[in-house]
Structure formats: structure tokens, C-alpha cells
Design a protein around this motif. Structure first.
Motif, PDB file in Angstrom:
ATOM      1  N   GLU A  44      12.720   2.084  -6.251  1.00 33.35           N
ATOM      2  CA  GLU A  44      12.207   2.909  -7.355  1.00 33.35           C
ATOM      3  C   GLU A  44      10.808   3.431  -7.025  1.00 33.35           C
ATOM      4  OE1 GLU A  44      13.266   3.093 -11.095  1.00 33.35           O
ATOM      5  OE2 GLU A  44      14.736   1.461 -11.218  1.00 33.35           O
ATOM      6  N   VAL A  45      10.602   3.667  -5.724  1.00 30.93           N
ATOM      7  CA  VAL A  45       9.318   4.203  -5.287  1.00 30.93           C
ATOM      8  C   VAL A  45       9.023   5.514  -6.012  1.00 30.93           C
ATOM      9  CG1 VAL A  45       8.149   5.255  -3.298  1.00 30.93           C
ATOM     10  CG2 VAL A  45       9.254   3.020  -3.064  1.00 30.93           C
ATOM     11  N   GLN A  46      10.052   6.348  -6.156  1.00 27.30           N
ATOM     12  CA  GLN A  46       9.863   7.651  -6.809  1.00 27.30           C
ATOM     13  C   GLN A  46      10.229   7.609  -8.298  1.00 27.30           C
ATOM     14  OE1 GLN A  46      10.848  12.345  -5.766  1.00 27.30           O
ATOM     15  NE2 GLN A  46      10.805  10.815  -4.188  1.00 27.30           N
ATOM     16  N   ALA A  96       6.535  -1.379   0.984  1.00 28.69           N
ATOM     17  CA  ALA A  96       7.256  -2.206  -0.005  1.00 28.69           C
ATOM     18  C   ALA A  96       8.714  -2.353   0.413  1.00 28.69           C
ATOM     19  CB  ALA A  96       7.145  -1.572  -1.390  1.00 28.69           C
ATOM     20  N   ASN A  97       9.306  -1.278   0.962  1.00 27.41           N
ATOM     21  CA  ASN A  97      10.697  -1.354   1.403  1.00 27.41           C
ATOM     22  C   ASN A  97      10.860  -2.220   2.649  1.00 27.41           C
ATOM     23  OD1 ASN A  97      11.722   0.132  -0.715  1.00 27.41           O
ATOM     24  ND2 ASN A  97      11.537   2.089   0.355  1.00 27.41           N
ATOM     25  N   GLU A  98       9.858  -2.198   3.532  1.00 26.53           N
ATOM     26  CA  GLU A  98       9.875  -3.114   4.690  1.00 26.53           C
ATOM     27  C   GLU A  98       9.985  -4.556   4.211  1.00 26.53           C
ATOM     28  OE1 GLU A  98       9.833  -2.718   8.008  1.00 26.53           O
ATOM     29  OE2 GLU A  98       9.784  -0.536   7.838  1.00 26.53           O
ATOM     30  N   ALA A 115      20.016   8.843   1.343  1.00 29.68           N
ATOM     31  CA  ALA A 115      18.900   7.990   0.919  1.00 29.68           C
ATOM     32  C   ALA A 115      17.642   8.280   1.717  1.00 29.68           C
ATOM     33  CB  ALA A 115      19.276   6.518   1.095  1.00 29.68           C
ATOM     34  N   PHE A 116      16.510   8.056   1.079  1.00 30.32           N
ATOM     35  CA  PHE A 116      15.226   8.061   1.785  1.00 30.32           C
ATOM     36  C   PHE A 116      14.480   6.796   1.402  1.00 30.32           C
ATOM     37  CE2 PHE A 116      10.682   8.942   2.227  1.00 30.32           C
ATOM     38  CZ  PHE A 116      10.646   9.318   3.553  1.00 30.32           C
ATOM     39  N   HIS A 117      14.191   5.960   2.404  1.00 28.47           N
ATOM     40  CA  HIS A 117      13.471   4.721   2.112  1.00 28.47           C
ATOM     41  C   HIS A 117      12.148   4.618   2.856  1.00 28.47           C
ATOM     42  CE1 HIS A 117      16.752   3.365  -0.355  1.00 28.47           C
ATOM     43  NE2 HIS A 117      17.612   3.479   0.641  1.00 28.47           N
ATOM     44  N   GLY A 118      11.796   5.643   3.650  1.00 29.94           N
ATOM     45  CA  GLY A 118      10.481   5.634   4.282  1.00 29.94           C
ATOM     46  C   GLY A 118      10.536   5.888   5.774  1.00 29.94           C
ATOM     47  N   ARG A 119       9.364   5.876   6.403  1.00 29.04           N
ATOM     48  CA  ARG A 119       9.208   6.340   7.786  1.00 29.04           C
ATOM     49  C   ARG A 119       8.838   5.246   8.778  1.00 29.04           C
ATOM     50  NH1 ARG A 119      10.327  11.951   8.467  1.00 29.04           N
ATOM     51  NH2 ARG A 119       9.493  13.116   6.713  1.00 29.04           N
ATOM     52  N   ALA A 178       6.089   2.619  -5.977  1.00 29.57           N
ATOM     53  CA  ALA A 178       4.852   3.082  -5.337  1.00 29.57           C
ATOM     54  C   ALA A 178       4.377   4.346  -6.065  1.00 29.57           C
ATOM     55  CB  ALA A 178       5.059   3.337  -3.850  1.00 29.57           C
ATOM     56  N   LYS A 179       4.655   5.475  -5.486  1.00 26.23           N
ATOM     57  CA  LYS A 179       4.160   6.789  -5.925  1.00 26.23           C
ATOM     58  C   LYS A 179       3.274   6.828  -7.193  1.00 26.23           C
ATOM     59  CE  LYS A 179       6.951   9.707  -3.076  1.00 26.23           C
ATOM     60  NZ  LYS A 179       8.005   9.070  -2.306  1.00 26.23           N
ATOM     61  N   SER A 180       3.831   6.846  -8.389  1.00 32.33           N
ATOM     62  CA  SER A 180       2.996   7.059  -9.583  1.00 32.33           C
ATOM     63  C   SER A 180       2.243   5.811 -10.057  1.00 32.33           C
ATOM     64  CB  SER A 180       3.840   7.602 -10.739  1.00 32.33           C
ATOM     65  OG  SER A 180       3.982   8.999 -10.646  1.00 32.33           O
ATOM     66  N   VAL A 206      19.243   0.873  -2.720  1.00 32.39           N
ATOM     67  CA  VAL A 206      19.674   2.157  -3.274  1.00 32.39           C
ATOM     68  C   VAL A 206      18.629   2.704  -4.244  1.00 32.39           C
ATOM     69  CG1 VAL A 206      21.105   0.891  -4.966  1.00 32.39           C
ATOM     70  CG2 VAL A 206      21.559   3.313  -4.564  1.00 32.39           C
ATOM     71  N   GLU A 207      18.455   4.017  -4.217  1.00 33.44           N
ATOM     72  CA  GLU A 207      17.602   4.684  -5.205  1.00 33.44           C
ATOM     73  C   GLU A 207      18.469   5.032  -6.419  1.00 33.44           C
ATOM     74  OE1 GLU A 207      15.548   8.107  -2.755  1.00 33.44           O
ATOM     75  OE2 GLU A 207      17.272   7.285  -1.712  1.00 33.44           O
ATOM     76  N   PRO A 208      18.044   4.700  -7.618  1.00 35.76           N
ATOM     77  CA  PRO A 208      18.827   5.060  -8.807  1.00 35.76           C
ATOM     78  C   PRO A 208      19.029   6.578  -8.942  1.00 35.76           C
ATOM     79  CG  PRO A 208      17.164   3.440  -9.382  1.00 35.76           C
ATOM     80  CD  PRO A 208      16.881   3.866  -7.968  1.00 35.76           C
ATOM     81  N   ASN A 216       0.775  -1.246   0.000  1.00 36.48           N
ATOM     82  CA  ASN A 216       0.000   0.000   0.000  1.00 36.48           C
ATOM     83  C   ASN A 216       0.798   1.283   0.000  1.00 36.48           C
ATOM     84  OD1 ASN A 216      -2.660  -1.470   0.629  1.00 36.48           O
ATOM     85  ND2 ASN A 216      -1.280  -2.137   2.247  1.00 36.48           N
ATOM     86  N   SER A 217       2.083   1.232   0.339  1.00 38.19           N
ATOM     87  CA  SER A 217       2.878   2.458   0.397  1.00 38.19           C
ATOM     88  C   SER A 217       4.328   2.110   0.094  1.00 38.19           C
ATOM     89  CB  SER A 217       2.801   3.090   1.789  1.00 38.19           C
ATOM     90  OG  SER A 217       3.482   2.269   2.722  1.00 38.19           O
ATOM     91  N   GLY A 218       5.112   3.137  -0.188  1.00 37.14           N
ATOM     92  CA  GLY A 218       6.521   2.928  -0.484  1.00 37.14           C
ATOM     93  C   GLY A 218       7.261   2.315   0.699  1.00 37.14           C
ATOM     94  N   SER A 219       6.992   2.861   1.886  1.00 33.51           N
ATOM     95  CA  SER A 219       7.648   2.331   3.087  1.00 33.51           C
ATOM     96  C   SER A 219       7.361   0.850   3.243  1.00 33.51           C
ATOM     97  CB  SER A 219       7.132   3.045   4.341  1.00 33.51           C
ATOM     98  OG  SER A 219       7.431   4.415   4.291  1.00 33.51           O
TER      99      SER A 219
HETATM  100  C1  LIG Z   1       8.309   8.450  -1.032  1.00 21.65           C
HETATM  101  C2  LIG Z   1       9.390   7.468  -0.931  1.00 21.65           C
HETATM  102  C3  LIG Z   1       9.353   6.406   0.003  1.00 21.65           C
HETATM  103  C4  LIG Z   1       8.266   6.285   1.035  1.00 21.65           C
HETATM  104  O1  LIG Z   1       7.014   6.037   0.469  1.00 21.65           O
HETATM  105  P1  LIG Z   1       5.705   6.208   1.379  1.00 21.65           P
HETATM  106  O2  LIG Z   1       4.588   5.845   0.425  1.00 21.65           O
HETATM  107  O3  LIG Z   1       5.650   7.629   1.826  1.00 21.65           O
HETATM  108  O4  LIG Z   1       5.790   5.262   2.499  1.00 21.65           O
HETATM  109  C5  LIG Z   1      10.362   5.476  -0.026  1.00 21.65           C
HETATM  110  N1  LIG Z   1      11.371   5.560  -0.912  1.00 21.65           N
HETATM  111  C6  LIG Z   1      11.436   6.551  -1.818  1.00 21.65           C
HETATM  112  C7  LIG Z   1      12.570   6.593  -2.790  1.00 21.65           C
HETATM  113  C8  LIG Z   1      10.465   7.547  -1.854  1.00 21.65           C
HETATM  114  O5  LIG Z   1      10.552   8.542  -2.738  1.00 21.65           O
END
Ligand SMILES: *Cc1c(COP(=O)(O)O)cnc(C)c1O
Length: 401
Positions: A221-223, A108-110, A134-138, A248-250, A186-188, A103-106
Motif C-alpha cells: 500500500e505504498v501508493q 519497506a517491500n525489501e 505489479a510495481f514493488h520498487g527498484r 510510503a508515498k503520502s 499485491v497492490e490493492p 525510508n522508501s517504498g522499495s
Molecule cells: C512507488 C511505489 C513503490 C516504490 O517506492 P519507492 O519509494 O520509489 O522506493 C513500491 N510500490 C508501490 C505500489 C509504489 O507505488
């Protein structure tokens, strides 16, 4: 509409200011409660790939809501199967690929984090390599993979055995040489860090090192996924194949949905009882993702993502403060020569343009894939005006009358 901010302060968790009370939208345009119109070049942070209220989105949600919205994961649904097969095809996994819908990016990363445990634990390896910025979620696991102190420190202790490398191949090699690595995530292109690109050859070296050390290469590749950077996944421009990718996102054009896609042997790691999600992959979410991705594919919209991205990059190059751009497709970082991004953002909002300032000298834009000449022209008018206003505010400050 004077008191919405007070209501927000009174009733919502205090996690940062809100700029406006948005009530409706159409395409790349949004309106607030005072009927002020905005051009949306942030797209709900790289989410609204078809803009707002696109007929394809509206029809998919409405039809599916009237047919079958949710089933438990004791059952399959046609849309879920169609989406899984579609994602395998778009990611190029071949037969061996497998998909889990969440349901969310976080989230999927979990699951990707758990995948790494299943992979490394039998041989006593639990280390995760992450990259600075890096940002992988909250959520606690995804947060443990996110080095930013402001996000992570209040919640320590984090999940252990996470090693942060700098964005350099030497740093990466040293981390692998220390041994015990289960996976690297890693985010590309680092979206939240400000659309920051990795050094040339970094991902290719990461692929070599993970393979040599029997570690998984997991791409977040969430973003960047779902066509945002002009290919279905950013890794497809890098000539590498990961072991897993999250998106996730788009993917759902605004409907909450995410996916973990595995390649090859990584597809065999999860087994019954090791993971699940109540809402993950429900028929409503699957229908919207199928409709969104199907529409992008059938209409060749990724060509527009590439063309508009190139057009925007060229057009902003000569504007005040702008020193260059980063990113790919319609994920664009605009570098500024001074730490004025927050002021530019505010000046843009004032003029009815929604953009974002992820750092003090970077503006991020992530508009809908559907933007055309009219949206680009309007963006340039409003963005130039915001930059000019910021420039003149500064020149007044520097030369007081
Ligand atoms: C937004 C983002 C997340 C987190 O996604 P959420 O849907 O807010 O949990 C994780 N990784 C990347 C690269 C993001 O851009």
C-alpha cells in the motif's frame, strides 16, 4: 534559465527526461524557474498529500530539526513510538501488531520480502506470488517482485522463486495449487500500471488461499495507503485483514519515510540482528508523519478525499477521449479511447497542469487531499483544454487541407 537541461544531462544520471525546473510551491501550486505556474495534480506521484509548504509540514520539520533530528537505532525517540502506535491503530492491528520504519517504498517491500523468507524457510517454502502489472520498487529484491520486463531484464538474474500470476482468480488458484508458497505480495490497486483495479473477489480469494496454504498475504500500500484512496488503507474497503502491509508515498507529505506493519503471528518473525536501517524512523521523519497523519485525522480530511474524488470522476466522464475512470479517493486513472495519453500530458503541462501518463491510454492524477472547489475548477478548465487541443490536433491530421 536556458541551460538547466544541459546541466541535468551533464551531471545527473541519464534516467529519463525532466519536464521543468521547479523552484517553489504553495498548496497545489508550483512554480518553475521561469515563474510559470502549474496546478499540481500529480503531487510528486501520490506523495504531497497536503500540497507543498503546508504550515503543518513546515512547523513539524522546523521544530523537530531544532530539537533532535537523528539518533541511531540503539535509541528510541518519542516521535517514533507515537508513530508506531498510531500506525497500528490506523491499520487496526490490535495489540499484536508491530511496526518498522524505513525510508522508501522499495525498502519497506525489501523488508516484507525478508519477512516472507523468515516465515516460509523453516518449512522449505520460498516462493513469492506477484501479480502481472505489479510495481514493488527498484532495489534488487523489490525489482525481483516487479514483473515488468523493461525494469527487470537488464538486471537479471533476479531473486529466484518469484511466480507471476495474471489478474484472475483461476491463475491465482493454480499458483497456490503448485505448492511451496511463502507469501503473496499485491497492490490493492496497481498505481504504476495505471491505477488498475483487481477483479472483484480477487483479494478475498488471495486471503483465503494464503491462509489455507500457511502463506503470508502482504499488501503493498505504498501508493494506496496513508488515506490516498479515502480510507487509511485500501484493504479496509475489502473486508480482509492482511499479515503485513507496506506504506510510503503520502505518509510523510513529502518527507522520505516508509513503514512495514505486521499483523498477528507475522509480528513475531523478525528478531534482533535480522534487520535494521540507519535512517529508518529517525525523529525528523517520525515528527513529520505524526503531524501529517494527525492533521488528516483531526480535520476529517479523508471526507474531502472521498468527496473530491467523486466530484472529479463525475466531472471528467463527459470530456473528449474519456471512456471511464478507475481507482478510489484521490488516486484516479482516467481511461482514454485512443493512445494519446503522452500528448494529453504534454498539452496539460504546456497549459500549466501537472498530470501523468503511466500508459499510452491512461492519465493518472493524485492531487493533494486538501484540494477544494478552486483547484477542481481549474483542473477541469486546463484538462479539458488539453484534451480539446489533442482532439483537434488529431482531426487536423486525419483531414489534411
Ligand atoms: C512507488 C511505489 C513503490 C516504490 O517506492 P519507492 O519509494 O520509489 O522506493 C513500491 N510500490 C508501490 C505500489 C509504489 O507505488
Amino acid at each position: 534559465m536556458s541551460d538547466w537541461n544541459e546541466d541535468a544531462a551533464h551531471d545527473l544520471m541519464s534516467l529519463g527526461g525532466r519536464f521543468a525546473l521547479l523552484t517553489r510551491g504553495e498548496g497545489s501550486w508550483l512554480w518553475d524557474a521561469d515563474e510559470k505556474r502549474y496546478l499540481d495534480f500529480l503531487g510528486g506521484i501520490a506523495v504531497n498529500c497536503l500540497g507543498t509548504a503546508h504550515p503543518v509540514f513546515v512547523e513539524a520539520v522546523s521544530k523537530q530539526a531544532a530539537t533532535l533530528a537523528h539518533v541511531s537505532n540503539y535509541f528510541a525517540s518519542p516521535g517514533q513510538l507515537e508513530l508506531a502506535a498510531r500506525l497500528k491503530r490506523l491499520a487496526g492491528t490490535g495489540d499484536a501488531g508491530r511496526v518498522f520504519l524505513a525510508n522508501s517504498g522499495s525498502e519497506a517491500n525489501e523488508m516484507a520480502f525478508k519477512l516472507a523468507r523468515l516465515h516460509g524457510k523453516p518449512s522449505g517454502r520460498t516462493k513469492m506470488i506477484v501479480v502481472e502489472g505489479a510495481f514493488h520498487g527498484r532495489t534488487m529484491g523489490a525489482l525481483s517482485l516487479t514483473p515488468k520486463a523493461m525494469y527487470r531484464d537488464p538486471f537479471l538474474p533476479a531473486v529466484p522463486d518469484v511466480v507471476t500470476v495474471s489478474r484472475s482468480i483461476e491463475s491465482l488458484e493454480a499458483a497456490f495449487a503448485a505448492g511451496g508458497v511463502a507469501a503473496m505480495i499485491v497492490e490493492p490497486i496497481q498505481g504504476e500500471a495505471g491505477v488498475v483495479e483487481l477483479p472483484e473477489g480477487f483479494l478475498a480469494r488471495a486471503r483465503e488461499l494464503t491462509a489455507e496454504h500457511d502463506a503470508l498475504l502482504i499488501l503493498d500500500e505504498v501508493q494506496t495507503g496513508s488515506g490516498r484512496t479515502g480510507t487509511w488503507f485500501a484493504f479496509q474497503r475489502e473486508g480482509i485483514v492482511p499479515d503485513a502491509v507496506t506504506m510510503a508515498k503520502s505518509i510523510g507529505a513529502g518527507f522520505p519515510l516508509s513503514a512495514l506493519i505486521t499483523f498477528g503471528a507475522a509480528s513475531e518473525l523478525f528478531y534482533p540482528g535480522t534487520h535494521n536501517s540507519t535512517f529508518g524512523g529517525n525523529p525528523l521523519a517520525a515528527a513529520v508523519a505524526n503531524a501529517t497523519l494527525g492533521f488528516i485525522e483531526e480535520t476529517g480530511l479523508l471526507d474531502n478525499v472521498n468527496a473530491r474524488g467523486a466530484q472529479l470522476r463525475a466531472a471528467v466522464a463527459d470530456l473528449p477521449f474519456v471512456t471511464g475512470t478507475t481507482g478510489a479517493g484521490l488516486l484516479i486513472g482516467i481511461r482514454l479511447s485512443a493512445p494519446v495519453a503522452a500528448e494529453v500530458r504534454a498539452a496539460a503541462h504546456e497549459r500549466g497542469l501537472i498530470i501523468n501518463a503511466p500508459t499510452e491510454d491512461i492519465i493518472r492524477i493524485a492531487p493533494a487531499y486538501t484540494i477544494g472547489d478552486a483547484e477542481v475548477a481549474e483542473f477541469l478548465t486546463l484538462f479539458s483544454a488539453a484534451l480539446d487541443a489533442t482532439a483537434s490536433a488529431h482531426s487536423t491530421m486525419e483531414t489534411p487541407a
